[in-house]
Design a protein around this motif. Structure first.
Motif, PDB file in Angstrom:
ATOM      1  N   VAL A  52       0.840  -1.214  -0.047  1.00 52.44           N
ATOM      2  CA  VAL A  52      -0.149  -0.003  -0.175  1.00 52.44           C
ATOM      3  C   VAL A  52       1.008   1.314  -0.101  1.00 52.44           C
ATOM      4  O   VAL A  52       0.534   2.131  -0.717  1.00 52.44           O
ATOM      5  CB  VAL A  52      -0.943   0.080   1.072  1.00 52.44           C
ATOM      6  N   HIS A  55       2.212   1.818  -3.649  1.00 49.32           N
ATOM      7  CA  HIS A  55       1.239   2.224  -4.468  1.00 49.32           C
ATOM      8  C   HIS A  55       0.918   3.744  -4.028  1.00 49.32           C
ATOM      9  O   HIS A  55       0.823   4.615  -4.872  1.00 49.32           O
ATOM     10  CB  HIS A  55      -0.073   1.569  -4.037  1.00 49.32           C
ATOM     11  N   TRP A 205      -1.875   8.040 -11.792  1.00 47.67           N
ATOM     12  CA  TRP A 205      -3.045   7.817 -11.237  1.00 47.67           C
ATOM     13  C   TRP A 205      -3.051   8.300  -9.931  1.00 47.67           C
ATOM     14  O   TRP A 205      -2.137   8.306  -9.096  1.00 47.67           O
ATOM     15  CB  TRP A 205      -3.509   6.430 -11.396  1.00 47.67           C
ATOM     16  N   ASP A 206      -4.163   8.578  -9.200  1.00 47.70           N
ATOM     17  CA  ASP A 206      -4.224   8.784  -7.655  1.00 47.70           C
ATOM     18  C   ASP A 206      -5.437   8.413  -7.148  1.00 47.70           C
ATOM     19  O   ASP A 206      -6.600   7.712  -7.595  1.00 47.70           O
ATOM     20  CB  ASP A 206      -4.339  10.294  -7.519  1.00 47.70           C
ATOM     21  N   TYR A 207      -5.415   8.121  -5.880  1.00 53.65           N
ATOM     22  CA  TYR A 207      -6.499   7.445  -5.048  1.00 53.65           C
ATOM     23  C   TYR A 207      -7.586   8.362  -4.707  1.00 53.65           C
ATOM     24  O   TYR A 207      -7.425   9.627  -4.967  1.00 53.65           O
ATOM     25  CB  TYR A 207      -5.966   7.068  -3.707  1.00 53.65           C
ATOM     26  N   VAL A 208      -8.596   7.958  -4.251  1.00 53.73           N
ATOM     27  CA  VAL A 208      -9.577   8.764  -3.794  1.00 53.73           C
ATOM     28  C   VAL A 208      -9.379   8.828  -2.385  1.00 53.73           C
ATOM     29  O   VAL A 208      -9.207   7.374  -1.797  1.00 53.73           O
ATOM     30  CB  VAL A 208     -11.075   8.391  -4.351  1.00 53.73           C
ATOM     31  N   GLU A 210     -10.380   9.180   1.602  1.00 53.43           N
ATOM     32  CA  GLU A 210     -11.434   9.493   2.605  1.00 53.43           C
ATOM     33  C   GLU A 210     -10.768   9.413   3.938  1.00 53.43           C
ATOM     34  O   GLU A 210     -10.337   8.248   4.309  1.00 53.43           O
ATOM     35  CB  GLU A 210     -12.469   8.442   2.597  1.00 53.43           C
ATOM     36  N   PRO A 211     -10.906  10.080   5.134  1.00 54.38           N
ATOM     37  CA  PRO A 211     -11.523  11.312   4.959  1.00 54.38           C
ATOM     38  C   PRO A 211     -10.710  12.566   3.942  1.00 54.38           C
ATOM     39  O   PRO A 211     -11.213  13.544   3.509  1.00 54.38           O
ATOM     40  CB  PRO A 211     -11.728  12.041   6.163  1.00 54.38           C
ATOM     41  N   VAL A 216      -5.164  10.554   5.866  1.00 57.03           N
ATOM     42  CA  VAL A 216      -4.869   9.098   5.564  1.00 57.03           C
ATOM     43  C   VAL A 216      -3.570   8.823   5.557  1.00 57.03           C
ATOM     44  O   VAL A 216      -3.077   7.689   5.912  1.00 57.03           O
ATOM     45  CB  VAL A 216      -5.398   8.742   4.274  1.00 57.03           C
ATOM     46  N   PHE A 219      -2.134   8.335   9.091  1.00 60.01           N
ATOM     47  CA  PHE A 219      -2.761   7.149   9.434  1.00 60.01           C
ATOM     48  C   PHE A 219      -1.853   5.909   9.178  1.00 60.01           C
ATOM     49  O   PHE A 219      -1.324   5.174   9.764  1.00 60.01           O
ATOM     50  CB  PHE A 219      -4.097   6.786   9.078  1.00 60.01           C
ATOM     51  N   LEU A 220      -1.651   6.090   7.703  1.00 56.85           N
ATOM     52  CA  LEU A 220      -0.644   4.985   7.314  1.00 56.85           C
ATOM     53  C   LEU A 220       0.686   4.911   7.786  1.00 56.85           C
ATOM     54  O   LEU A 220       0.959   3.849   8.147  1.00 56.85           O
ATOM     55  CB  LEU A 220      -0.670   5.194   5.588  1.00 56.85           C
ATOM     56  N   ARG A 223       0.700   3.317  11.363  1.00 59.20           N
ATOM     57  CA  ARG A 223       0.724   2.031  11.121  1.00 59.20           C
ATOM     58  C   ARG A 223       1.682   1.285  10.368  1.00 59.20           C
ATOM     59  O   ARG A 223       2.045   0.234  10.951  1.00 59.20           O
ATOM     60  CB  ARG A 223      -0.811   1.638  10.553  1.00 59.20           C
TER      61      ARG A 223
END
Lengths: 288, 140
Positions: A52, A55, A205-208, A210-211, A216, A219-220, A223
């Motif tokens: 992840v 990515h 490309w990119d992610y959507v 949330e929030p 995000v 958080f990542l 973790r």
């Protein structure tokens, strides 16, 4: 016959020690199997996390986050030191501490101040003896790595890093190579280095999110760091049990040898006493 | 029918791995349903239940997660589940606990004393044995 009394006592005491070391060896053997399983169980998460992150790196290379920002000048560094809580595991902690203090010295020589976060009793004691600045610690971690025990100490360091008090965070632990071999390892946790995030292919490309991308991201990264430390802890625990098993096996063998040797001395001295007594009687009879 | 590969992992174990044709997850901004070929999405998820429709299986497969992160790619979904119960305040409290532990470490040395003493005694005994063994080897 008083001659072998001390030797007998000594034999008994060695036998008692042997009993303890043998029991410890067996306990370590069974625990080692379990800790190794846990170490393996932690792998899928770490791998997925890495995927992840990779990515994310290729999707969004220019995202700014305090936990990812590279610092040009390092003034203060944090080191997470993983050791065992208990001793009697051969050179395991000694080797880890050697690696740790080498890094501390290297940093201090470069005028970098060092904050330490100790996970495990042995490392904590060593840091206190060396009068290092321990900012957080967790001890009595048991034989099962638990995420809950790690969150506290890691939050302290990550907060300091995000606030700019720390410019780099390292981790020192003993990696599990195999049962006979454990190696002290030093890794850089923060800032994340490029090899943490391998970019595979290049279409854009990119992610959507949330929030939102920043939250995000935070958080990542959090973790991710936690999972690396968790994995390190699991490895350290497997290393501890393996090292203890080997050390206790050696101790049990040594005790066996010592007992054999003491027995020999005891038998010899008893024989000598009997021979002396006999020759005295014979000599006495001859004199009559 | 298009399928996607779903994997749910936590730090301590792999929770679920398999194919699904549809998935509902408790995202932080509300529940979301995901079909294959979804646009890439990274979202935090709340503690709750993942519901999966697995081909060839009646009803839904339920997987409980205690919050975490979900990555959606067109053909696969990865859920990085948390193991511990988390929260901003809780993490803060744990951090303070860890700080206190470091500060108190000097003072509370006494309660570990008896164990430490026993350990030290055993270590001495083992060292003696080692010395004996060494001496024996030199004599032989």
């Amino acid at each position: 016959m008083a001659v072998g009394k001390e030797i007998l006592t000594k034999i008994r005491s060695v036998q008692n020690t042997q009993k303890i070391t043998r029991a410890m060896q067996m306990v370590a053997t069974s625990k080692m199997r379990k800790t190794q399983e846990r170490m393996r169980a932690a792998r899928p998460y770490a791998e997925k996390m890495r995927t992840v992150m990779a990515h994310l790196a290729q999707a969004n290379a220019d995202l700014e986050h305090p936990l990812l920002a590279r610092r040009d000048v390092i003034k203060r560094a944090g080191i997470i030191l993983l050791t065992s809580d208990k001793g009697l595991c051969g050179g395991l902690n000694v080797n880890t501490l050697k690696r740790f203090f080498a890094k501390v010295k290297e940093l201090q020589d470069a005028n970098v101040e060092v904050d330490v976060c100790c996970l495990g009793q042995k490392g904590l004691a060593a840091c206190q003896r060396a009068r290092l600045n321990v900012v957080a610690s967790a001890v009595h971690l048991g034989d099962t790595p638990r995420m809950e025990a790690l969150i506290g100490p890691l939050t302290v360091l990550m907060k300091q890093y995000a606030d700019g008090e720390l410019d780099a965070v390292y981790i020192v632990y003993s990696s599990f190579v195999n049962t006979m071999k454990q190696e002290p390892v030093l890794e850089q946790l923060l800032p994340l280095t490029p090899e943490h995030m391998v970019v595979e292919h290049s279409h854009s490309w990119d992610y959507v999110y949330e929030p939102g991308p920043l939250s995000v991201m935070e958080f990542l990264v959090k973790r991710y760091v936690e999972s690396v430390v968790y994995q390190a802890l699991a490895e350290n625990m497997a290393s501890e049990q393996a090292a203890r098993m080997v050390a206790m096996k050696a101790a049990t063998d040594n005790a066996g040898n010592a007992i054999k040797r003491l027995r020999l001395v005891y038998n010899k001295s008893r024989q000598a006493a009997i021979t002396t007594e006999l020759s005295e009687i014979v000599a006495g009879a001859a004199a009559v | 029918m298009a399928l996607m590969h779903v994997e749910v992992v936590s730090t301590e174990q792999q929770i679920y791995s398999g194919e699904a044709s549809f998935l509902v997850a408790p995202a932080e901004e509300g529940e979301i349903g995901v079909y294959p070929r979804h646009v890439p999405l990274l979202t935090r998820i709340k503690p709750g239940v993942l519901r999966l429709q697995v081909p060839g299986q009646q009803g839904e497969v339920l997987v409980a997660v205690s919050g975490g992160m979900m990555e959606v790619q067109p053909t696969h979904i990865t859920v990085l589940a948390d193991t511990a119960i988390r929260g901003e305040d809780l993490d803060e409290a744990r951090a303070n606990e860890a700080k206190r532990a470091a500060e108190n470490a000097l003072k509370h040395a006494s309660d570990d004393l008896s164990t430490a003493k026993a350990h030290a005694a055993l270590a001495v005994a083992i060292a003696e044995l080692k010395a004996l063994d060494y001496l024996r080897k030199r004599v032989d």
